[in-house]
Write a protein that holds these residues in place. Structure first.
Motif, short mmCIF file in Angstrom:
data_model
loop_
_atom_site.label_atom_id
_atom_site.label_comp_id
_atom_site.label_asym_id
_atom_site.label_seq_id
_atom_site.Cartn_x
_atom_site.Cartn_y
_atom_site.Cartn_z
N PHE A 223 -10.61 11.54 23.86
CA PHE A 223 -9.61 11.94 24.69
C PHE A 223 -10.09 10.99 25.96
N GLN A 224 -8.79 11.17 26.19
CA GLN A 224 -9.25 9.82 27.30
C GLN A 224 -7.33 9.34 27.80
N ASN A 225 -7.41 8.97 29.20
CA ASN A 225 -6.83 8.61 29.88
C ASN A 225 -5.10 9.39 29.82
N GLY A 226 -6.16 10.99 29.74
CA GLY A 226 -4.53 11.91 29.62
C GLY A 226 -4.18 12.03 27.84
N LYS A 227 -5.33 11.69 27.31
CA LYS A 227 -3.97 11.48 25.80
C LYS A 227 -5.38 11.04 24.20
N VAL A 228 -4.82 12.38 23.29
CA VAL A 228 -6.34 12.02 22.34
C VAL A 228 -5.42 11.12 20.81
N GLU A 229 -6.39 10.04 20.86
CA GLU A 229 -6.61 8.18 20.89
C GLU A 229 -7.33 8.24 19.06
N TYR A 230 -7.14 8.04 18.29
CA TYR A 230 -7.33 8.02 17.05
C TYR A 230 -8.09 6.58 16.77
N GLU A 231 -9.53 6.52 16.76
CA GLU A 231 -10.36 5.55 16.78
C GLU A 231 -11.38 5.28 15.69
N ASN A 232 -12.18 4.26 15.09
CA ASN A 232 -12.74 3.58 14.10
C ASN A 232 -12.93 4.08 12.67
N GLY A 233 -10.94 4.19 12.10
CA GLY A 233 -10.96 5.09 10.71
C GLY A 233 -11.73 3.85 9.86
N LYS A 234 -12.08 4.71 8.69
CA LYS A 234 -12.98 3.92 7.70
C LYS A 234 -12.71 4.49 6.44
N VAL A 235 -12.82 4.56 5.13
CA VAL A 235 -12.76 5.25 3.88
C VAL A 235 -13.30 4.51 3.15
N THR A 236 -14.20 4.87 2.64
CA THR A 236 -14.98 5.17 1.28
C THR A 236 -14.62 5.75 -0.11
N LEU A 237 -14.80 4.82 -1.15
CA LEU A 237 -14.09 5.22 -2.06
C LEU A 237 -15.73 5.07 -3.43
N THR A 238 -15.70 5.28 -3.50
CA THR A 238 -16.52 5.49 -5.17
C THR A 238 -15.39 5.28 -6.20
N ILE A 239 -15.25 4.13 -6.84
CA ILE A 239 -14.48 4.29 -8.11
C ILE A 239 -15.49 4.22 -9.21
N PRO A 240 -15.04 4.89 -10.19
CA PRO A 240 -15.73 5.16 -11.92
C PRO A 240 -15.54 4.08 -12.20
N GLU A 241 -16.28 3.52 -13.53
CA GLU A 241 -16.06 2.10 -13.93
C GLU A 241 -14.95 2.24 -14.93
N GLN A 242 -14.42 3.36 -15.59
CA GLN A 242 -14.19 3.71 -16.20
C GLN A 242 -11.68 2.81 -15.17
N LEU A 243 -12.18 3.17 -14.24
CA LEU A 243 -10.90 2.34 -13.24
C LEU A 243 -10.47 1.27 -12.95
N LYS A 244 -11.58 0.14 -13.63
CA LYS A 244 -11.67 -1.24 -13.78
C LYS A 244 -10.26 -2.03 -14.32
N ASP A 245 -10.36 -1.85 -15.96
CA ASP A 245 -9.41 -2.22 -16.78
C ASP A 245 -7.91 -1.82 -16.60
N TYR A 246 -7.72 -1.16 -15.93
CA TYR A 246 -6.28 -0.27 -15.68
C TYR A 246 -5.47 -1.71 -15.44
N LYS A 247 -4.71 -2.35 -15.99
CA LYS A 247 -3.95 -3.48 -15.11
C LYS A 247 -2.19 -3.22 -15.89
N VAL A 248 -1.41 -3.46 -15.26
CA VAL A 248 0.12 -3.47 -15.47
C VAL A 248 0.60 -5.25 -14.95
N GLY A 249 1.97 -5.82 -16.08
CA GLY A 249 1.39 -7.38 -15.35
C GLY A 249 0.58 -7.84 -14.87
N ARG A 250 -0.08 -8.54 -13.65
CA ARG A 250 -0.66 -9.07 -13.30
C ARG A 250 -1.17 -8.71 -11.79
#
Length: 416
Positions: A223-250
């Motif tokens: 909260f600053q300057n009279g409003k709520v701001e969203y900062e420092n967004g980050k996404v972390t994904l733990t990706i299983p190996e089973q998803l590595k080979d999924y492809k559609v065309g290129r």
């Protein structure tokens, strides 16, 4: 455990025990997880590692709930969700019984006023005080009431992953495990970390679990300057190996995930805006290798949420008598319908409701007469349900609730 509005698998017996052993392979750097079950089976999960993405402001802004939605604006979504969510504040887990007691006391004293925002604010304040944390500024509390629920913070990752996975004939369940971690030592600043674990399934065989996708969404409310701001967004994904080979065309599934969360188009625009006062040299930016600079569109379009395929998935779930999959598809409709035009949303909801209503009518042949009909008093195994054509009484009641929710969504869309 994340909530599922309409049911799920039959829980294990009370004497069921589960142990987990984590081992890391020094040669490949791949994490291996083994679930050692009571009956001696070993279920192996292999992970290719964590992928971390810093979110552009454009993507981070999508964590906010739609404030034009009446249920969001009134606090109704927060009212329904707070006692179903798992919270850890400043390292202290908030017992759901604590929230449920607040919930029950307020309902008792509400006397039909239904002041949902005031209720949610009271619960948040009590949770922060219970954890001996700093109580955030009122503006931040109001932001939490609006967006710390399934219409906001809990929706971004499922929506984004749903839009990616459907291209590869994959679908996801409601989060199996999810927790909101909140840290506050300054009333003007709150850190949020939403962690969840999502089961990925094949549309052609929805009963089969392909893998478990772990995720973490982090950001700061300031909260600053009279409003709520969203900062420092980050996404972390733990990706299983089973998803590595999924492809559609290129295209590849992992490539689409990376492209989505890197949000290269908006990253370029935000960089230009941020540095516009520094002169022409500030407009030099190295594009990610995955971006085709010849066809690159510097003006990003708003995210597109496609619900057109939902009725087909609902029909498959109904044909398979899979109430769990059915509930997951309706959860997607609930989450995404406010992100499409009312006309498009209404069309999808009407088609879905027609399929679900037919399913309710069919199953009602047995359950409307319960318990006088012998077949209705039997709780089938999943396989027997399929062969006999009837689901359990519990699932029948859940499908009925599902129909009511669709009717409510339809009514809200017609009013828009």
């Amino acid at each position: 455990m994340g909530w599922n509005l309409f049911g799920g698998l039959i829980p294990p017996t009370a004497n069921h025990t589960e142990e987990k052993e984590h081992r890391h392979s020094g040669d490949s750097g791949t994490e291996e997880e083994f679930e050692i079950l009571e009956r001696g089976e070993i279920k192996e999960r292999r992970y290719s590692g964590d992928s971390e993405f810093q979110l552009t402001q454009s993507l981070l802004s999508q964590v906010k709930a739609d404030e034009n939605n009446e249920n969001v604006k009134s606090g109704g979504v927060a009212y329904k969700d707070l006692h179903r969510m798992n919270f850890v504040i400043n390292g202290q887990e908030i017992d759901r019984n604590f929230i449920n007691k607040l919930h029950a006391d307020l309902i008792k004293n509400d006397k039909g006023k239904k002041n949902y925002r005031l209720f949610a604010k009271y619960v948040f304040i009590k949770m922060f005080k219970h954890a001996k944390a700093e109580v955030p500024d009122d503006h931040i509390l109001e932001e939490l009431i609006t967006s710390c629920n399934q219409a906001g913070y809990l929706a971004l990752l499922p929506i984004q992953m749903h839009n990616i996975l459907k291209e590869y004939q994959l679908s996801l369940n409601d989060p199996d495990k999810e927790t909101i971690y909140i840290d506050c030592s300054d009333e003007n600043c709150v850190s949020i970390n939403y962690k969840s674990s999502i089961i990925v399934r094949n549309d052609d065989d929805p009963e089969k679990e392909i893998c478990e996708l772990g995720s973490s969404l982090e950001f700061t409310l300031r909260f600053q300057n009279g409003k709520v701001e969203y900062e420092n967004g980050k996404v972390t994904l733990t990706i299983p190996e089973q998803l590595k080979d999924y492809k559609v065309g290129r295209k590849s599934l992992l490539g689409d995930i990376k492209s989505c969360f890197e949000d290269a188009g908006n990253a370029v625009v935000e960089s230009l805006v941020e540095n516009i006062g520094e002169g022409p040299k500030s407009f030099v930016l190295d594009l990610p290798a995955e971006v085709d600079s010849d066809s690159f569109d510097i003006i990003p379009k708003n995210a597109v949420f496609d619900l057109g395929h939902i009725p087909e998935l609902v029909k498959k779930a109904v044909d398979a008598k899979d109430v769990k999959a059915l509930s997951d598809h309706i959860r997607i409709v609930q989450t995404c319908v406010t992100h499409v035009s009312p006309k498009e949303g209404l069309s999808v909801v009407e088609k879905t409701l027609e399929i679900v209503s037919g399913f309710i009518e069919e199953q009602g042949e047995a359950w409307r007469c319960y318990p006088t009909v012998p077949i209705a008093s039997h709780i089938y195994s999943a396989k027997q349900q399929y062969y006999d054509g009837y689901i359990s009484l519990e699932d029948y009641e859940r499908v009925g609730d599902l129909g009511k929710i669709l009717c409510k969504i339809k009514s809200d869309l017609i009013k828009m």
